[in-house]
Structure formats: C-alpha cells, structure tokens
Design a protein around this motif. Structure first.
Motif, PDB file in Angstrom:
ATOM      1  N   HIS A  89     -12.373   9.466  19.353  1.00  0.00           N
ATOM      2  CA  HIS A  89     -13.450   9.622  18.358  1.00  0.00           C
ATOM      3  C   HIS A  89     -12.889  10.069  17.021  1.00  0.00           C
ATOM      4  CE1 HIS A  89     -17.382  10.458  16.704  1.00  0.00           C
ATOM      5  NE2 HIS A  89     -17.001  11.710  16.414  1.00  0.00           N
ATOM      6  N   ARG A  90     -11.939  11.037  17.083  1.00  0.00           N
ATOM      7  CA  ARG A  90     -11.366  11.515  15.821  1.00  0.00           C
ATOM      8  C   ARG A  90     -10.562  10.416  15.118  1.00  0.00           C
ATOM      9  NH1 ARG A  90      -7.806  17.089  15.100  1.00  0.00           N
ATOM     10  NH2 ARG A  90      -7.675  16.992  12.807  1.00  0.00           N
TER      11      ARG A  90
ATOM     12  N   GLN B 265     -13.027   7.979  13.825  1.00  0.00           N
ATOM     13  CA  GLN B 265     -13.655   8.550  12.626  1.00  0.00           C
ATOM     14  C   GLN B 265     -12.702   8.507  11.443  1.00  0.00           C
ATOM     15  OE1 GLN B 265     -15.006  12.551  13.166  1.00  0.00           O
ATOM     16  NE2 GLN B 265     -16.118  12.603  11.199  1.00  0.00           N
TER      17      GLN B 265
ATOM     18  N   LYS C 182      -2.422  12.721  16.842  1.00  0.00           N
ATOM     19  CA  LYS C 182      -2.820  12.002  18.054  1.00  0.00           C
ATOM     20  C   LYS C 182      -1.636  11.869  19.006  1.00  0.00           C
ATOM     21  CE  LYS C 182      -4.430   7.554  19.729  1.00  0.00           C
ATOM     22  NZ  LYS C 182      -4.800   6.173  19.389  1.00  0.00           N
TER      23      LYS C 182
ATOM     24  N   SER D 220     -10.033  12.521  21.056  1.00  0.00           N
ATOM     25  CA  SER D 220      -8.956  11.946  20.254  1.00  0.00           C
ATOM     26  C   SER D 220      -9.340  10.575  19.714  1.00  0.00           C
ATOM     27  CB  SER D 220      -7.688  11.847  21.111  1.00  0.00           C
ATOM     28  OG  SER D 220      -6.655  11.209  20.371  1.00  0.00           O
TER      29      SER D 220
ATOM     30  N   ILE E 239      -2.834  12.264  10.854  1.00  0.00           N
ATOM     31  CA  ILE E 239      -3.774  12.176  11.982  1.00  0.00           C
ATOM     32  C   ILE E 239      -3.136  11.426  13.146  1.00  0.00           C
ATOM     33  CG2 ILE E 239      -5.962  11.162  12.701  1.00  0.00           C
ATOM     34  CD1 ILE E 239      -7.001  11.746   9.878  1.00  0.00           C
TER      35      ILE E 239
END
Length: 348
Positions: free
Chosen positions: A82-83, A86, A334, A80, A330
């Motif tokens: 990292h996403r 990113q 999360k 999570s 996003i």
C-alpha cells in the motif's frame, strides 16, 4: 479486476515463484502474470497460502503461531504494498503535474518566443518603413529644392522679359519720334524750296539763262527729293512692318509672361503640397517612433516573463529530482522491510 485472472492462474504463478526459492507476493505474482490488479490478486494469493498451509508447517510450530506470522506477514506485505502503491501514485501524480507544468512552461516559452519573433519582425518592418519614409522625405526635399530653383529661374526670366519689353517699347517710341521728326523736316524743306523757287521765279525774270540753269538744278534737286521721299516712304512702310512685327513679338512675350506666371503659380502650389507632405511625414515619423518605444517596452516585459518561466521550470525540475530521490528512498525502505521479513521468516 482484469478479465481472465483466476485462482488457478494465481496458484500457478505462486508455485513458479516458490520453485524459484522466493516468497510469493502480490507484486511478484502480478509481475509473473503480467496482468491483474493487486486488489484481485491479494485474496486469491491468501487463499492459496491457506490451501498450502500444511506444506508450510515443516518446523513443528503451532498452527496458531504460523497463522499469526502469516497474518503479520500479509499485513506487513499489504502495508508495504500500500505504501509503495501510494508512493507510486503520488509520484505519478506529481510527475504528471510536473510534466503538465513543464508542457505549459514549454508552450509559454514557445508563445513568448513566437511573440518576440513577431515583435522583432514588426520592429524590422517599422525600421524599413521608417527608412522608406526617410528616403521619401529626402526625395521631397530634393524636389522642393528643384522647384525653388525653377521658381527663381522663372522669376529671373520674367524680369529679363520685362526689361526686354521695356527696351522694345522705348525703341518703338524712339522710332516714332524719329519718323515724326523726319516728316516735319521734309515738310519744312519742301516749304522752303517752294518759297525759294517762287522768289527765284519772280526775281530772275531778266536772267532766263540763269533761271533755266537753276531750274534744271531745281528739277534735278526735286527729282532727288522725290526719290528721297519715295525712299523715306519705303522706310516708313518698313518701319510700320517692323512695328507690326514688334507688336506681334510683344504679344508673344506677354503670352509667355502669362504662361510663366501660371507655371510659377503651379510651382508655388506644388511647393505648398510638398511642405504639407513633409509635415505629414514628420507626424508619421513621430508616430512610428512612439510605436517603436512601445514595442521595446513589450519586448522588455516579454523578456522578463521568459526569465520568470525559466526560473519556474528550474524549480519544477528540482522538485521532480527531489521526488525521484524520495521514491528511491521509499524503494530502499521497501527492500529493507522485505529483508527484515525474510530474516523473520527464516528465523521461524
């Protein structure tokens, strides 16, 4: 790694977060510390969790299951994070790119606006210069009309002077003819009187009284004739003086005629110069008209470029709005994942 972030700092921040009945995560620890990188905080937080494993084992579950759950939690949390990282990096890169494109578009708009202002100023100067040249051309036309009027007046004056000279010459010839006729008549009268006197003197020898009387009359007549002759002589002198004066006036008139011819030639020269200037002004006017047409074309091209830049700016703004919406999605994902993980942890 940010200097100053140690295991003690991470453990203390995790304890604070745990006391607030929240799950210590990398983001929350980093937010609590106000510094540090996630790659540095993550292993230290994992060590803290390992050190506090006994306190977490309060449900009587096997340690292997707890370790699997923790590992799953950390993997989910890392994925999570990292996403999210990113997505943040992509959003930041896209936002930076959009800001750069927006700055370039603004600079382009500013340049186009400045260029359009320059073209407007150039067009204004060309218009003012054209007005000045039109005024100069009109002044030249007025000057040319005045020069032509002065030339016509000079020609009329020359004609009048020629007529005056012809009249003076004719008057001079008449005076000469009259004077010659007078001299001839005077000579004939004197010759006739002499003949009469000789005839009377020869034929009247016996008539002395009559002759004396006639002689007195003849002497009186002769005296009158002498007086008349003197008067004629004086008239002749006056005529000579008048003739000299007329010759002087004639010379002055001739000099005036020469001056008028010179002025006429100068007027003709000025007229030609005005005509040449008029042709040059016409050429300059044609060149300025061509320049104005080119300037209008450039203004049209720049206006088209400005409209294109505005359209590109609108597209960029739409793209930024889309990325912002995607970032919100996003973040919502999360939050959903964290909620699911929290539910899983509570169930465990």
């Amino acid at each position: 790694m940010t200097p100053g972030v140690t295991y003690h700092d991470v453990a203390k921040a995790a304890e604070v977060i745990k006391n607030q009945r929240q799950e210590p995560t990398v983001d929350r620890v980093r937010e609590q510390l106000g510094t540090g990188r996630k790659s540095t905080i993550a292993p230290l937080l994992k060590r803290w969790r390992s050190d506090n494993g006994a306190a977490a084992d309060v449900s009587g579950l096997p340690n292997e299951l707890v370790e699997v759950v923790k590992s799953l939690h950390e993997r989910v949390q890392q994925m999570s994070d990292h996403r999210i990282e990113q997505a943040r990096d992509e959003f930041k890169a896209s936002n930076d790119e959009l800001r750069k494109e927006l700055t370039e578009a603004r600079n382009t708009i500013a340049q186009l606006t400045a260029r359009q202002q320059d073209l407007d100023d150039q067009l204004l100067r060309v218009t003012e210069k054209k007005s000045q040249q039109d005024k100069s051309l009109e002044d030249a036309r007025v000057g040319l009309a005045k020069a032509e009027s002065q030339r016509d007046e000079a020609l009329a004056r020359i004609t009048e002077l020629k007529e005056s000279v012809a009249e003076l010459k004719q008057e001079n010839r008449d005076i000469r003819d009259h004077f010659e006729h007078y001299q001839q008549r005077t000579a004939e009268d004197r010759q006739q009187e002499r003949e009469q006197f000789r005839i009377v003197n020869q034929g009247l020898n016996d008539q002395i009284q009559d002759l004396q009387h006639r002689l007195a009359q003849a002497e009186s007549r002769a005296s009158e004739l002498f007086d008349a002759n003197a008067q004629l002589q004086r008239n002749a002198d006056e005529l000579k003086q008048a003739n000299a004066t007329l010759h002087s006036d004639l010379n002055c008139k001739i000099e005036d005629i020469q001056n008028l011819k010179h002025e006429c030639e100068e007027a003709v020269t000025k007229c030609r110069e005005y005509q040449h200037k008029k042709e040059q002004l016409a050429e300059n006017m044609a060149a300025l008209t061509t320049q104005k047409a080119d300037a209008d074309k450039q203004v049209a091209v720049l206006s088209h470029a400005l409209e294109t830049a505005k359209a590109e700016l609108k597209t960029t703004q739409d793209k930024a709005a889309f990325l912002i919406d995607e970032n919100k999605v996003i973040l919502q994902e999360k939050a959903v994942i964290q909620g699911q993980f929290k539910q899983l942890q509570e169930s465990l």
